[in-house]
Each structure stands twice: as structure tokens, then as C-alpha cells.
Design a protein around this motif. Structure first.
Motif, PDB file in Angstrom:
ATOM      1  N   HIS A  45       0.824  -1.225   0.000  1.00 23.71           N
ATOM      2  CA  HIS A  45       0.000   0.000   0.000  1.00 23.71           C
ATOM      3  C   HIS A  45       0.849   1.261   0.000  1.00 23.71           C
ATOM      4  O   HIS A  45       0.338   2.330  -0.324  1.00 23.71           O
ATOM      5  CB  HIS A  45      -0.965   0.001   1.188  1.00 23.71           C
ATOM      6  N   GLN A  46       2.122   1.166   0.368  1.00 20.41           N
ATOM      7  CA  GLN A  46       2.963   2.362   0.376  1.00 20.41           C
ATOM      8  C   GLN A  46       4.336   2.036  -0.217  1.00 20.41           C
ATOM      9  O   GLN A  46       5.305   1.851   0.514  1.00 20.41           O
ATOM     10  CB  GLN A  46       3.091   2.920   1.798  1.00 20.41           C
TER      11      GLN A  46
ATOM     12  N   ARG B  54       3.562  11.588  -6.110  1.00 21.05           N
ATOM     13  CA  ARG B  54       2.717  10.455  -5.740  1.00 21.05           C
ATOM     14  C   ARG B  54       1.787  10.161  -6.914  1.00 21.05           C
ATOM     15  O   ARG B  54       1.206  11.089  -7.487  1.00 21.05           O
ATOM     16  CB  ARG B  54       1.916  10.821  -4.493  1.00 21.05           C
ATOM     17  N   ARG B  56      -1.248   7.275  -8.624  1.00 20.93           N
ATOM     18  CA  ARG B  56      -2.219   6.227  -8.306  1.00 20.93           C
ATOM     19  C   ARG B  56      -2.652   5.571  -9.609  1.00 20.93           C
ATOM     20  O   ARG B  56      -3.020   6.260 -10.569  1.00 20.93           O
ATOM     21  CB  ARG B  56      -3.420   6.859  -7.604  1.00 20.93           C
ATOM     22  N   TRP B  61      -0.908   2.721  -5.173  1.00 21.92           N
ATOM     23  CA  TRP B  61      -0.214   3.991  -5.023  1.00 21.92           C
ATOM     24  C   TRP B  61       1.263   3.793  -5.347  1.00 21.92           C
ATOM     25  O   TRP B  61       1.798   2.689  -5.226  1.00 21.92           O
ATOM     26  CB  TRP B  61      -0.311   4.498  -3.576  1.00 21.92           C
ATOM     27  N   PHE B  63       5.135   6.193  -4.824  1.00 24.87           N
ATOM     28  CA  PHE B  63       5.766   7.460  -4.426  1.00 24.87           C
ATOM     29  C   PHE B  63       7.227   7.443  -4.856  1.00 24.87           C
ATOM     30  O   PHE B  63       7.941   6.464  -4.635  1.00 24.87           O
ATOM     31  CB  PHE B  63       5.675   7.662  -2.909  1.00 24.87           C
ATOM     32  N   ALA B  85       4.511   2.271  -8.260  1.00 28.79           N
ATOM     33  CA  ALA B  85       3.103   1.854  -8.327  1.00 28.79           C
ATOM     34  C   ALA B  85       2.959   0.553  -9.128  1.00 28.79           C
ATOM     35  O   ALA B  85       2.228  -0.359  -8.719  1.00 28.79           O
ATOM     36  CB  ALA B  85       2.263   2.955  -8.965  1.00 28.79           C
ATOM     37  N   ILE B  96      -8.913   1.627  -5.755  1.00 30.56           N
ATOM     38  CA  ILE B  96      -8.759   2.661  -4.722  1.00 30.56           C
ATOM     39  C   ILE B  96      -9.828   3.729  -4.941  1.00 30.56           C
ATOM     40  O   ILE B  96      -9.996   4.232  -6.051  1.00 30.56           O
ATOM     41  CB  ILE B  96      -7.359   3.300  -4.797  1.00 30.56           C
ATOM     42  N   GLU B 313      -2.383  16.638   0.343  1.00 34.64           N
ATOM     43  CA  GLU B 313      -3.188  16.121  -0.761  1.00 34.64           C
ATOM     44  C   GLU B 313      -3.999  17.244  -1.413  1.00 34.64           C
ATOM     45  O   GLU B 313      -4.844  16.987  -2.267  1.00 34.64           O
ATOM     46  CB  GLU B 313      -4.183  15.066  -0.267  1.00 34.64           C
ATOM     47  N   GLU B 336      -8.416   8.939   1.095  1.00 30.78           N
ATOM     48  CA  GLU B 336      -8.713   7.521   0.906  1.00 30.78           C
ATOM     49  C   GLU B 336      -9.496   6.949   2.094  1.00 30.78           C
ATOM     50  O   GLU B 336     -10.482   6.225   1.908  1.00 30.78           O
ATOM     51  CB  GLU B 336      -7.411   6.734   0.701  1.00 30.78           C
ATOM     52  N   ALA B 358       6.211  10.435   1.646  1.00 27.56           N
ATOM     53  CA  ALA B 358       4.828  10.468   1.166  1.00 27.56           C
ATOM     54  C   ALA B 358       3.904  10.940   2.287  1.00 27.56           C
ATOM     55  O   ALA B 358       4.166  10.657   3.466  1.00 27.56           O
ATOM     56  CB  ALA B 358       4.416   9.077   0.709  1.00 27.56           C
TER      57      ALA B 358
END
Lengths: 457, 483
Positions: A45-46, B54, B56, B61, B63, B85, B96, B313, B336, B358
């Protein structure tokens, strides 16, 4: 992920060449590339990919010290960092006890992994995916979390005394948590490891270990109090890491808060116990020199139970009138205020036992997998507090009988090691995510360990 | 939107990329000045600049970051983000979803300050520290005196593929003193105005001047010495405690702030920092504490370390109630997690520790609202108890339930009066029970907005500067002892 190459040593030379007459200095030029694949709820997820470059210049002008750093390695950027450091030093209070920048000793190369230094994000992603699969991320009711980190730091250090060294260190680290969150209370299993060669990290094995260590039955409540404990390697590394700061920092020695001040040269711990700091050893995460360029050497911190010296950097060596041991942190680091710290710790002991033998030696007590949120309670006594986490078990007559809910400990580290009765034959290798501090250590049986409260899970 | 941001967005919006945002930080400056025992201990000026991108895809995701704020650096960061990603994507199964950012096209935010700390003559700043440090040495027992100040400046240019853009310039400052005293085998440390290097705010140098470190220092030194011979804090399984505003600020941070982070609750942080005892379904129903407990997260509060125009964001700063008269009513959220919770807007708490990190859900200014009691009235109701001031030690379990805190000083409370100092005081408890036992909350005269500069979270680790307003307050049936 490798950072784009530049000639770091040439940049270091260019910085020193710009220093005005009468100003001494040392400079660190770093280039780093790191990838982190962080996962939770069974997926990455990161994901994080980073390239960085920095210059850290410390100058001394008439015994006045100051540091400036920049990420700008252009000629204009280097000019600015020199002007900034010199301007700061010109107003700094005098610290007459600090000696000249060191020049003696030439570091020999240490082990590193070229492949780890050039590992692509896609490759780190595949390692993380393998760990997720091995841990059972697809199993219904099971939740898998953790991270895989890999990368390298290349650094060149030079000073106006003539020292010029450069080197690379590589690190990879993985940690994996497997939980059944819907159980009441939830159960979890944990595994972690580090290696300077990502090919030898084996994150999938760690995933399987974490899965297999998850208790099959619900943890029972355990009363706080004094217990005999078998601390797993991940728990021991936490104690050793804190002892490095609380007991062996030259800054703590100078200020009087070191928990081993006044005890150096005396036998405080079992004779079989040895704690060394050895930046060159491939058992840890090797680094050839410290942040002042002083070569790493093997230093006995605990030698057959006898407490060894505090470690130093340029400033603390000057203040203590002690020799330089090669444990400088970056001068601009917020941890620089804590002073020099051993960062390549290896705990060894004679007559190591197997896990089964350790449980027998424990007899009646608790097995602790790892600790959580450990903080200092009383530095001069070496007292810390924290929680157990991800697998605490009751042992009766040498047999594991049940998992127990987590407990809070409040305990002196020197007392824990003083009451060490047995230690594992095998050692684990642990580190932070970028391998700045590594601890290689076995599991350990301690006869007296104080738990002060319990939590609900 | 400037050329560097545009360059990064163009490089990021390749095949399969549904969204991108870019933060260019130039400069990202930090200055730390410190004096220890009359000598310089850390004079540091740091100047960095770089780009964080960043992206998506439908399911993942990514970064990427490079310490180069040029258009070329921005394109490299974007390409790294895209690779990140795509590397993550094979493990990601669910699409997402995010709520709208509601950010501006071309916003501007700037810290209001009277004296730019980076423009103040360093000799003046060091003079202030020298004088304050000297004043700590009230006797030979003071083995180490330390005075320090820090200043940060961060200029951010943000742009997203949704057309949101803003520029912000945020300045944070802070300063403090501490003394370490030692005699007959005992070592004690005392800080002022708080531990963690003092107090911090979003302001100019005038904030540091107002701290009056030189006036504060002799008391700090005297208390460090007095603690050497003070008795240990008495033990009790259930007594009354009064927490000073500085300690209660940290109590809020650890047992409410982190516990209400929705990424923790949804297990995004499970492998490292942990989760929370709260669940999404607890919103609106869970009894967190007593009626006197109202807690807000307010990113619009003047001078807070958690104050900004838009989060990282691009969502506008808001004030959100987390606990209303003891009942849980909200969480700290980002785009999110707001979508996961089913609420229409973000709580705007996505903050990054620098261009090279991030954005994560971080506290803004999480404040316990003041009550109606003066400090004297808080003490009046205490027949026997302990007063705790200035955090020294803090630890809490990975669901934010079982905590143990130690402070630099304690004082006994006897029949409504503060007694002499006691040393090494510790109190412990379980979060909901503890907050449920709060029976009196100090009024505005006891309330202070503190800055905490070192909140750690995430992997790779990142530090956030956050704000906490807290009054003094009284709690019943608390376990205490001397460590």
C-alpha cells in the motif's frame, strides 16, 4: 535503486578547497538510493523509491565549530554551504577541548552487495510479494502487514588534516506480521531480519515464520509481576540497542547519565557474555568508517562480563580526554546531540543452547517474542519500559503451555543482563530500515524480569 | 502551476496512471543553535530542496522522490513513482476510492510572523542562548546546562492532475533549556518550558523571545538540583492525579491523537506503529471519556505546528471534532480513508515529513478543550494525590490502551495544596478508563497550545511537528509510583 552516480570524493575536495585560510573542516558527501515496499491488509500500500544526495560540512575556526548541509551539489550550492558554515562558526562559542580533525588510520574495505545497491523497485516489489504469499495473505481471516527495505549509501569523507575516505554500505531489512484480527483477543505472529545482501534476506522464509508463530489458541491473561523470561532475539536486540546509548555513549559519560558510568573495568555481567561493536564484521551490516571517516575497529563493550569503555567522536574524545573510537554520527543529525553511539553490535556468549534447551532452562516463566514502544524511564539506572507484542507465551516445566496477553515491563537493562542465565546458539541479525544500527544477538534467558501491568489483548 | 510541477505531472501521467500529485519543496530549511556548558554543542544550518511525486493507478499507489527541485529532477521523481506503483500493483486487488480534494486552483498560504527567524542576527540568537544557559548553573550540582533553538522554513508548490494547486510558506520555531544535575549517585534532569527541546509554534522569532528563557532558566536549574534530594513519588494503586497542561498535551497525543488516526484503525500501520482499540463503527457511540472531554483536530488554529492552508493532498484545512463530551464522533482522515468510512470530505490530515516522504495521516493541532475550573479549584477537591508536570518518559501499547508516563517533576497534593517536589513520578492506566476518570478540567487560564516537534510514524520513518492544546485536569483512581 541506485542513485545517479557522481564523483563524491571530487565534490568533497571541491568543498574543502573553498574553505578560507585558517578554517579547518570535514565534509561528508552522500549519495543514497532506497526502496521500501510497505504492505498492509495483504497488499503493498505504500511503495517508496528515493534518490538523494547531500553534502554536510563541519568547520572549525579558532575552536569554534559549526555545520551546514545542502542537497545542492552545484558549484553555487557548494559555495553557499561553505559560506553558511563559516558564518555560523564565526559566532560559535569556543570549545577549546576539541582536538584537530583526525587523520590516522586508513579504513579497509568491508563487505557489501553490488546487487543490493542496484536493486530495482520491481525486484523489491517481488520480494515483498513473495513474503506476502508465504505469510498467507490470501488466507481467509488472516491479515498480513510489514515492509521490505533495500538500498545503499555511498559516502565520501574528507578533512583538512588530509583524510580522504570513501565507501559504500548496503542494507536490506524485512519485517512481517501475521494476525487473525477477528479472534478475541486477536492473535499475531512476527518475524524480522536484516542482511547486507538482499539475496540472503529470505523474506519469504520470514513470512512463513511469522505465519507459523501465530498462536493456535486465544491468549490468556497473565498477572504482572516478576518472571523468569526467555527473550527472543528481536526482544534482546531492543535491550542491546538501548544499552548502546544509555551505557556506552561518550556523551552520557560526560554528562553523568550513563548507566555504566563508574562501572567500567568491573565485572557486572556473567563471564560468558561478550558485547562487541564491530563495524567490519559481516555478521552485522558492515560499514568501514564512521561519520568522521575514522576506521571501524572491533571494540569490546562487554568482555567476558567486564564493562568496557564508552565510545567517542571528535568532540566527546576531546571533552573526556579519551581516544577516538570511531563512533561519530552525522554532526547535523538530531541524534548528534546524544553523542557517539555504537552502531554495529554483536552479542555473543559461550555455551549457547538450542531453543528447546533454552525452554528447559527457563523452566517456569514467559517467552517474549518482541517489545513495542520502548522508552527510557531513568537513564542513569538504565531503566526502560515497553510492551510485549506479537507472541508472549507461558512456559511450565520447560514446555510452552499457552499464549498470554501482552504485558508492560519496567526494567533495568544492566539488571537484565546481570541475571542472564543462558543464551541461544543461533543469532539473529536485526537493524533499522536502513541499517544505521545493527544488532546481531541470540535469544536469552533472564532470571528476573519485572512486568508492571497488563493490557487487554 | 509552475513548470517544475507541470513537468512532473506530464512525466507521471503515463499509461495506467489515474492520478498524480507533486510537491516541490524549495527551500526546505532548518537551523539549530545550541549552547551546552558555555560551549557550542550544535550549530547547524540545513538547506535542502527536492521533489516528491505520488501517483495512483486503479489499484495501487506509488511514491518517488529526488533531491533535485529542477524540472529534470521532477521528471525523475515522477518516473520513480510510476515504477513504484507498477511494482506494487500485482499484490493489489481492490480499486482505490478517494473523496474529492476540494482544493484551490491557485491557493496561497503563508505563516504570519513579525520577525523572520532566518533574518535575525545569529549573534543575537546565540547571545540569548548563552545567557539562558549560564543562568541554569545555579550550583555545582548542575553538571550540564543546555539551551537550544530551532527554526524551520518550508516553501511548498503543490499541483495535482485534478487541477489543484497551491503555494505555501510555513515557518516553525521553538526553543528551550534543560539542566542535568548529579550528586551522590543520583542524576536528575529538568527542562523548560517543556521537554523535547522546549515549546514550539508556527510563528517568527517573537515566539522565542516570548519564551523568556533567561528568566525561566534559574528555576529550571534549581528544580534539577532540588530533585536530587527529593523523596521518591509515593506509591498508590488508586489516587487522584492532576496533570499539568504540558503532560496532558502528551497524554492527548498518545491516547487520543494516534488512536483516532483512521489509517491505524484500518490496519495500514499494523506492521509498525500498530493499530487502535477503536473501530470505524465506534464513531458516534463509543464512550471515550467523561463529559468534560471534548477534543478537536484544528488545522486552522493560529500559531499551531499543525496549521496550514491545505494538506499535502490539496485538501483545505478544517476543524474536526473527535470527541464530543466524552463520546467518539470523528477520526483523523485523508482522502482515501474518508472514502472507506463513507464520509464525503477528507479530514485533511495528510502530511508529509518533507519532500522525500509520502503524505500520511498525521495529527494537526489536536486539542482538549478547556473546562471551567481554575488551577486552584482542581486542587481543592484533592485530599491526597500527586501533581505531574513535564513529560520524561512515554510508552503505550500498539492499540493505544495500556500507557505509562513519567514526568520530570511531581508534587504531592495534600488537602488541596501543592506539597514539596517528588522525583521520578510515574502514572499508568488504560485509555478509556483513564479519560472516564477525568472529573474536572482546567479553564482557559490553565490551557496552552504546545508544539511537539518529533512525532514519528511511517516507513521510511518520518517526523511530524504537531500541535496540542491542553488545560490542566484532574483524574481519579490512578495508579502512581516512583520509578
Amino acid at each position: 535503486m541506485p542513485a545517479r552516480p557522481i564523483d563524491l570524493a571530487a565534490v568533497a575536495t571541491r568543498v574543502l578547497d573553498r574553505l578560507p585560510s585558517g578554517v579547518e573542516g570535514d565534509v561528508r558527501v552522500r549519495s543514497e538510493g532506497w526502496t521500501t515496499m510497505r504492505f498492509a491488509n495483504g497488499h503493498i500500500h505504500q511503495p517508496h523509491v528515493e534518490e538523494s544526495r547531500s553534502v554536510s560540512l563541519r568547520v572549525a575556526k579558532d575552536h569554534r565549530l559549526a555545520t551546514a548541509t545542502t542537497t545542492d551539489t552545484s558549484p553555487a550550492g557548494l559555495g553557499r554551504v561553505v559560506r553558511e558554515a563559516v558564518a555560523l562558526a564565526s559566532i560559535a562559542p569556543v570549545d577549546a577541548r576539541v582536538g584537530p580533525f583526525p587523520v590516522d588510520g586508513r579504513p579497509r574495505p568491508v563487505r557489501y552487495s553490488r546487487a543490493t545497491a542496484s536493486l530495482a523497485p520491481e525486484a523489491v516489489g517481488r520480494i515483498a510479494a513473495g513474503a506476502l504469499e508465504a505469510a498467507g495473505a490470501d488466507v481467509e481471516g488472516q491479515r498480513v502487514s510489514g515492509a521490505v527495505h533495500a538500498g545503499s549509501q555511498t559516502i565520501a569523507i574528507a578533512n583538512t588534516s588530509g583524510r580522504s575516505v570513501s565507501g559504500i554500505r548496503t542494507a536490506s531489512q524485512a519485517s512481517i506480521l501475521v494476525e487473525r484480527p477477528a479472534d478475541e483477543p486477536p492473535v499475531s505472529g512476527w518475524a524480522e531480519g536484516s542482511h547486507w545482501d538482499a539475496a540472503k534476506l529470505d523474506a519469504a522464509r520470514l513470512g512463513r515464520e511469522a505465519r507459523d508463530r501465530m498462536p493456535r489458541t486465544a491468549p490468556k491473561a497473565a498477572k504482572p509481576g516478576r518472571y523468569r523470561v526467555l527473550l527472543g532475539g528481536a526482544a534482546v536486540q531492543e535491550l542491546v540497542g538501548f544499552l548502546a546509548h544509555l551505557g556506552f555513549s561518550g556523551h552520557g559519560e560526560e554528562e553523568g547519565w550513563s548507566c555504566l558510568k563508574g562501572k567500567r573495568g568491573t565485572r557486572l555481567f556473567p563471564e560468558e557474555l561478550r558485547l562487541t561493536d564491530d563495524g567490519r564484521s559481516p555478521l552485522g551490516l558492515p560499514a568501514a568508517f564512521d561519520e568522521e571517516g575514522t576506521p571501524k575497529r572491533r571494540l569490546a563493550l562487554i568482555d567476558h562480563g567486564v564493562v568496557g569503555p564508552a565510545v567517542t567522536d571528535l568532540v566527546t574524545a576531546g571533552h573526556l580526554g579519551a581516544r577516538l573510537t570511531g563512533h561519530a554520527l552525522p554532526p547535523e543529525s538530531p541524534y548528534g546531540e546524544w553523542g557517539p553511539v555504537p552502531t554495529s553490535l554483536i552479542l555473543t556468549a559461550d555455551h549457547g543452547a538450542s531453543p528447546e534447551e533454552l525452554a528447559k532452562i527457563l523452566g517456569n516463566g514467559l517467552i517474549v517474542t518482541r517489545f513495542h514502544y520502548v522508552r527510557i524511564v531513568h537513564p542513569a539506572r538504565g531503566v526502560i519500559t515497553g510492551m510485549t507484542r506479537d507472541g508472549t507465551y507461558r512456559v511450565r516445566h520447560g514446555e510452552v503451555v499457552e499464549p498470554v496477553r501482552n504485558l508492560r515491563f519496567t526494567q533495568s537493562i544492566p539488571e537484565t543482563l546481570r541475571h542472564a542465565e543462558a543464551w541461544g546458539r543461533e543469532r539473529g541479525r536485526y537493524s533499522d530500515e536502513r541499517g544505521v544500527q545493527s544488532v546481531t544477538c541470540p535469544a536469552l534467558v533472564c532470571g528476573r524480569f519485572q512486568f508492571t501491568s497488563a493490557t487487554l489483548f | 502551476m509552475d513548470d517544475v510541477v507541470r513537468a512532473a505531472l506530464r512525466a507521471a501521467l503515463t499509461s495506467g496512471i489515474a492520478y498524480a500529485d507533486v510537491r516541490v519543496l524549495a527551500p526546505q530549511r532548518f537551523e539549530a543553535l545550541a549552547v551546552r556548558n558555555g560551549e557550542a554543542s550544535a550549530l547547524t544550518a540545513t538547506s535542502g530542496a527536492g521533489v516528491g511525486v505520488r501517483v495512483r493507478t486503479e489499484r495501487a499507489w506509488g511514491f518517488g522522490t529526488v533531491a533535485d527541485p529542477s524540472a529534470a529532477g521532477a521528471r525523475t521523481a515522477a518516473r520513480l513513482a510510476v515504477r513504484a506503483a507498477h511494482a506494487a500493483e500485482p499484490t493489489c486487488r481492490r480499486p482505490i476510492a478517494v473523496v474529492p480534494s476540494r482544493g484551490p486552483e491557485n491557493g496561497r498560504y503563508e505563516t504570519r510572523l513579525r520577525r523572520n527567524p532566518f533574518d535575525v542576527d545569529r549573534a543575537e540568537k546565540l547571545g540569548l542562548l548563552r545567557d539562558a544557559e549560564k543562568a541554569l548553573h545555579v550550583g555545582p550540582e548542575v553538571k550540564s546546562g543546555h539551551a537550544s533553538m530551532q527554526a524551520w522554513e518550508q516553501v511548498t508548490r503543490f499541483g495535482s492532475s485534478e487541477g489543484v494547486g497551491f503555494t505555501s510558506r510555513i515557518v516553525h520555531v521553538g526553543a528551550g533549556v534543560d539542566a542535568t544535575a548529579a550528586a551522590h549517585g543520583e542524576v536528575q534532569r529538568r527542562s523548560g518550558p517543556n521537554s523535547f527541546g522546549g515549546d514550539y509554534g508556527q510563528a517568527g522569532y517573537e515566539f522565542i523571545e516570548a519564551l523568556a528563557l533567561g528568566e525561566r532558566a534559574p528555576t529550571v536549574g534549581q528544580q534539577a538540583v532540588a530533585l536530587l534530594d527529593a523523596p521518591s513519588c509515593p506509591s498508590s494503586a488508586a489516587t487522584t492525579v492532576v496533570l499539568a497542561t504540558d503532560q496532558l498535551a502528551l497524554q492527548v497525543h498518545e491516547s487520543v491523537g494516534h488512536a483516532t488516526e483512521l489509517d491505524r484503525i484500518l490496519a495500514s500501520e499494523a506492521g509498525f506503529a500498530g493499530t487502535s482499540f477503536l473501530a470505524p463503527a465506534d464513531r458516534g457511540s463509543l464512550r471515550y471519556g467523561s463529559e468534560g472531554m471534548t477534543i478537536v483536530a484544528d488545522a486552522t488554529e493560529p500559531n499551531g505546528l499543525g496549521t496550514f492552508g491545505w494538506d499535502d493532498e490539496g485538501c483545505p484545512a478544517v476543524r474536526t471534532t473527535l470527541v464530543d463530551r466524552g463520546r467518539l464522533v470523528g477520526f483523523l482522515t485523508n482522502r482515501e480513508t474518508s472514502a472507506a468510512l463513507g464520509v464525503p470530505t477528507s479530514g485533511a490530515t495528510a502530511r508529509a515529513g518533507g519532500f522525500d516522504r509520502a503524505p500520511l495521516i498525521r495529527m494537526t493541532n489536536v486539542d482538549l478543550q478547556p473546562g471551567d475550573r481554575s488551577f486552584e479549584e482542581l486542587l481543592e477537591g484533592v485530599r491526597e494525590g500527586v501533581y505531574f508536570e513535564t513529560n520524561r518518559s512515554w510508552s503505550i501499547d500498539d492499540k493505544r490502551l495500556n500507557f505509562q508516563f513519567g514526568t520530570e517533576v511531581g508534587r504531592t497534593i495534600v488537602r488541596g495544596e501543592l506539597g514539596p517536589l517528588v522525583r521520578n513520578p510515574i502514572y499508568a492506566g488504560m485509555t478509556p478508563q483513564f479519560w472516564g476518570s477525568m472529573d474536572a478540567v482546567g479553564d482557559a487560564s490553565t490551557w496552552h497550545l504546545w508544539g511537539i516537534p518529533n512525532c514519528g510514524k511511517g516507513q521510511p520513518i518520518q517526523a511530524a511537528r504537531v500541535g496540542h492544546g491542553a488545560p490542566a485536569a484532574r483524574f481519579r483512581n490512578v495508579r502512581v509510583w516512583g520509578g
